[in-house]
Design a protein around this motif. Structure first.
Motif, PDB file in Angstrom:
ATOM      1  N   SER A  23      -2.879  -8.422   4.377  1.00  0.00           N
ATOM      2  CA  SER A  23      -2.503  -7.015   4.506  1.00  0.00           C
ATOM      3  C   SER A  23      -3.455  -6.272   5.439  1.00  0.00           C
ATOM      4  N   SER A  99       0.213  -2.107  -9.675  1.00  0.00           N
ATOM      5  CA  SER A  99       0.270  -1.122  -8.585  1.00  0.00           C
ATOM      6  C   SER A  99       0.362  -1.812  -7.229  1.00  0.00           C
ATOM      7  N   ALA A 100      -0.443  -2.856  -7.037  1.00  0.00           N
ATOM      8  CA  ALA A 100      -0.416  -3.578  -5.764  1.00  0.00           C
ATOM      9  C   ALA A 100       0.934  -4.247  -5.541  1.00  0.00           C
ATOM     10  N   VAL A 103       3.474  -1.440  -4.571  1.00  0.00           N
ATOM     11  CA  VAL A 103       3.268  -0.962  -3.203  1.00  0.00           C
ATOM     12  C   VAL A 103       3.689  -2.024  -2.186  1.00  0.00           C
ATOM     13  N   THR A 104       3.365  -3.287  -2.468  1.00  0.00           N
ATOM     14  CA  THR A 104       3.747  -4.372  -1.572  1.00  0.00           C
ATOM     15  C   THR A 104       5.263  -4.493  -1.479  1.00  0.00           C
ATOM     16  N   TYR A 106       7.560  -2.167  -2.109  1.00  0.00           N
ATOM     17  CA  TYR A 106       8.158  -1.013  -1.427  1.00  0.00           C
ATOM     18  C   TYR A 106       7.865  -1.056   0.072  1.00  0.00           C
ATOM     19  N   SER A 107       6.673  -1.520   0.428  1.00  0.00           N
ATOM     20  CA  SER A 107       6.338  -1.651   1.849  1.00  0.00           C
ATOM     21  C   SER A 107       7.274  -2.632   2.543  1.00  0.00           C
ATOM     22  N   GLN A 142       5.783   6.921   5.851  1.00  0.00           N
ATOM     23  CA  GLN A 142       5.473   6.312   4.551  1.00  0.00           C
ATOM     24  C   GLN A 142       4.660   5.026   4.727  1.00  0.00           C
ATOM     25  N   LEU A 146       0.997   3.421   3.189  1.00  0.00           N
ATOM     26  CA  LEU A 146       1.076   2.220   2.360  1.00  0.00           C
ATOM     27  C   LEU A 146       0.341   1.035   2.961  1.00  0.00           C
ATOM     28  N   ALA A 149      -2.925   1.255   1.544  1.00  0.00           N
ATOM     29  CA  ALA A 149      -2.969   1.222   0.076  1.00  0.00           C
ATOM     30  C   ALA A 149      -3.038  -0.214  -0.436  1.00  0.00           C
ATOM     31  N   ILE A 150      -2.348  -1.138   0.240  1.00  0.00           N
ATOM     32  CA  ILE A 150      -2.331  -2.533  -0.230  1.00  0.00           C
ATOM     33  C   ILE A 150      -3.720  -3.169  -0.162  1.00  0.00           C
TER      34      ILE A 150
END
Length: 210
Positions: A23, A99-100, A103-104, A106-107, A142, A146, A149-150
């Motif tokens: 990432s 959470s990871a 986010v992964t 949705y990314s 977005q 993100l 964030a990952i």
């Protein structure tokens, strides 16, 4: 509580390392390289191709990490119950993992939308320009947040894992068990811990046939 689980730990650590490193490299390397292309209509296709090739590897890494994490949680469940602080650290680790994953996932959905955008003109993979369609620009904005964030979440997972490794040191285990029974320094508490350790050693010896 000192049994070896090398395969599980290797799956856990290698999977998390690939998840974090991939990432971070993608945000800096793939997206950064695409942004330097002269043709603004080729920036998204180039970045999308790179991320698409990485996705199967990333999925395998995440799967290996999750399998190792679940296996470790099962094998270390006696410590979660007996040692103060381990349950709290496990809860934090689980929250970070969920959470990871979210986010992964949705990314990746956003990435698929950007793939379908084709040759839309953009400033960079996550930066629109004045000619970028509004729906593409929305996905890019977005994705810009993100993409960082990952690695932040998976990096935090690495830190929590290191902390939990420190909790497995004999002195930490002993103090944590004393803290759990609420009798630190008390002869009764020490006797109880010693009895638990002796029972565990006898059980381990019986399994080894001694």
């Amino acid at each position: 509580m000192t049994e070896r689980h090398t395969a599980l730990r290797s799956m856990h650590d290698l999977g998390l390392a690939a998840w974090f490193g991939g990432s971070l490299m993608g945000a800096f390397g793939v997206n950064g390289a695409a942004a330097r292309m002269n043709d603004s209509t080729q920036r998204l296709p180039m970045a999308s191709a790179g991320w698409a090739r990485w996705t199967p590897v990333n999925a395998a890494a995440i799967g290996a990490h999750l399998a190792g994490a679940v296996g470790e949680l099962v094998t270390e469940s006696p410590r979660v119950v007996a040692q103060a602080g381990v349950g709290r650290a496990s809860t934090v680790k689980t929250a970070l993992t969920v959470s990871a994953l979210a986010v992964t996932g949705y990314s990746r959905l956003l990435g698929m939308k950007l793939e379908k955008a084709g040759n839309a003109p953009v400033e960079g993979t996550t930066e629109p320009n004045g000619q970028t369609p509004s729906n593409v620009a929305s996905c890019q904005r977005q994705m810009k947040a993100l993409q960082w964030a990952i690695p932040a979440l998976t990096g935090a997972l690495i830190v929590v894992t290191a902390y939990m490794g420190e909790q497995q040191k004999p002195g930490e285990v002993f103090r944590g068990m004393l803290g759990r029974v609420g009798m630190a320094g008390s002869p009764k508490g020490i006797g109880r811990i010693a009895a638990m350790s002796a029972a565990r050693n006898r059980k381990r010896m019986s399994w080894s046939g001694r």
